[in-house]
Design a protein around this motif. Sequence first.
Motif, short mmCIF file in Angstrom:
data_model
loop_
_atom_site.label_atom_id
_atom_site.label_comp_id
_atom_site.label_asym_id
_atom_site.label_seq_id
_atom_site.Cartn_x
_atom_site.Cartn_y
_atom_site.Cartn_z
N LEU A 120 0.80 -1.22 0.00
CA LEU A 120 0.00 0.00 0.00
C LEU A 120 0.83 1.27 0.00
CD1 LEU A 120 -2.75 -1.10 2.52
CD2 LEU A 120 -2.82 -1.20 0.04
N GLY A 121 2.11 1.18 0.26
CA GLY A 121 2.98 2.36 0.23
C GLY A 121 2.70 3.29 1.40
N ASP A 122 2.95 4.56 1.18
CA ASP A 122 2.72 5.57 2.22
C ASP A 122 1.23 5.84 2.33
OD1 ASP A 122 5.39 5.84 2.79
OD2 ASP A 122 5.69 7.43 1.31
N LEU A 123 0.71 5.67 3.52
CA LEU A 123 -0.70 5.94 3.78
C LEU A 123 -0.83 7.08 4.77
CD1 LEU A 123 -2.13 2.33 4.24
CD2 LEU A 123 -2.33 3.78 2.25
N ARG A 124 -1.91 7.81 4.64
CA ARG A 124 -2.20 8.81 5.67
C ARG A 124 -2.66 8.08 6.91
NH1 ARG A 124 -6.53 12.26 2.85
NH2 ARG A 124 -7.03 10.18 2.14
N GLU A 125 -2.69 8.77 8.02
CA GLU A 125 -3.05 8.15 9.29
C GLU A 125 -4.48 7.61 9.27
OE1 GLU A 125 -3.00 9.14 14.05
OE2 GLU A 125 -2.08 10.53 12.65
N VAL A 126 -5.39 8.32 8.63
CA VAL A 126 -6.78 7.89 8.54
C VAL A 126 -6.88 6.58 7.75
CG1 VAL A 126 -9.05 8.53 7.66
CG2 VAL A 126 -7.63 10.25 8.73
N GLU A 127 -6.15 6.51 6.65
CA GLU A 127 -6.16 5.29 5.83
C GLU A 127 -5.54 4.12 6.58
OE1 GLU A 127 -5.72 7.42 1.47
OE2 GLU A 127 -3.92 6.93 2.63
N ARG A 128 -4.46 4.38 7.31
CA ARG A 128 -3.81 3.34 8.10
C ARG A 128 -4.76 2.82 9.18
NH1 ARG A 128 1.30 5.77 8.56
NH2 ARG A 128 0.27 7.10 10.06
N ASP A 129 -5.50 3.73 9.82
CA ASP A 129 -6.47 3.32 10.84
C ASP A 129 -7.59 2.50 10.25
OD1 ASP A 129 -5.00 4.58 12.79
OD2 ASP A 129 -6.25 6.40 12.82
N ALA A 130 -8.03 2.85 9.04
CA ALA A 130 -9.10 2.10 8.38
C ALA A 130 -8.65 0.68 8.06
CB ALA A 130 -9.56 2.82 7.12
N VAL A 131 -7.44 0.53 7.58
CA VAL A 131 -6.90 -0.81 7.29
C VAL A 131 -6.77 -1.61 8.58
CG1 VAL A 131 -4.85 -2.03 6.47
CG2 VAL A 131 -5.73 -0.10 5.18
N SER A 132 -6.28 -0.98 9.64
CA SER A 132 -6.13 -1.67 10.93
C SER A 132 -7.48 -2.11 11.49
CB SER A 132 -5.43 -0.77 11.95
OG SER A 132 -4.14 -0.48 11.53
N GLU A 133 -8.46 -1.24 11.43
CA GLU A 133 -9.80 -1.59 11.93
C GLU A 133 -10.41 -2.73 11.14
OE1 GLU A 133 -11.85 -0.46 14.50
OE2 GLU A 133 -9.97 0.40 15.22
N GLY A 134 -10.29 -2.68 9.82
CA GLY A 134 -10.82 -3.76 9.00
C GLY A 134 -10.15 -5.09 9.30
N LEU A 135 -8.83 -5.07 9.47
CA LEU A 135 -8.10 -6.28 9.80
C LEU A 135 -8.50 -6.81 11.17
CD1 LEU A 135 -5.84 -8.27 9.04
CD2 LEU A 135 -4.27 -6.73 10.21
#
Length: 127
Positions: free
Chosen positions: A83-98
């Motif tokens: 996914l490369g460099d993600l913004r903090e919001v995008e990183r949180d969304a991926v973490s929550e989904g996982l």
Amino acid sequence: MPPPPNTHAANMNTTMNIRQYLSYTRLSLLSTAALIFYAYFTREQFYPAVVYLTTSKLAHVLLGNAAVAFSKLTYSVIVAIFLGDLREVERDAVSEGLRWNLTETCLALTIFREEISVHLVVMFLSL
């Protein structure tokens, strides 16, 4: 016109978090390696060393801590690669989904625990 946000401070904060996490991971894996070294060289045989590692409460804590650190490291590497460099919001969304997908999978495995075999566990872990 409002002044631009202080991106330098945000970058320093992120860099500090990464350094703290890497030192935590390094310390966890180093302590686990030291524990395995201690178990093997004090027991001098493989089987007594494994018995020590499976019965000692300290070994359970250190091995569990290393598993958590290693899985977080694996998650970070996979996200960085795919996914490369993600913004903090995008990183949180991926973490929550996982997190929710993993929780649902664990609940499903507990519901169907009578049907769980070694083959099924290997297939699940390979996902």
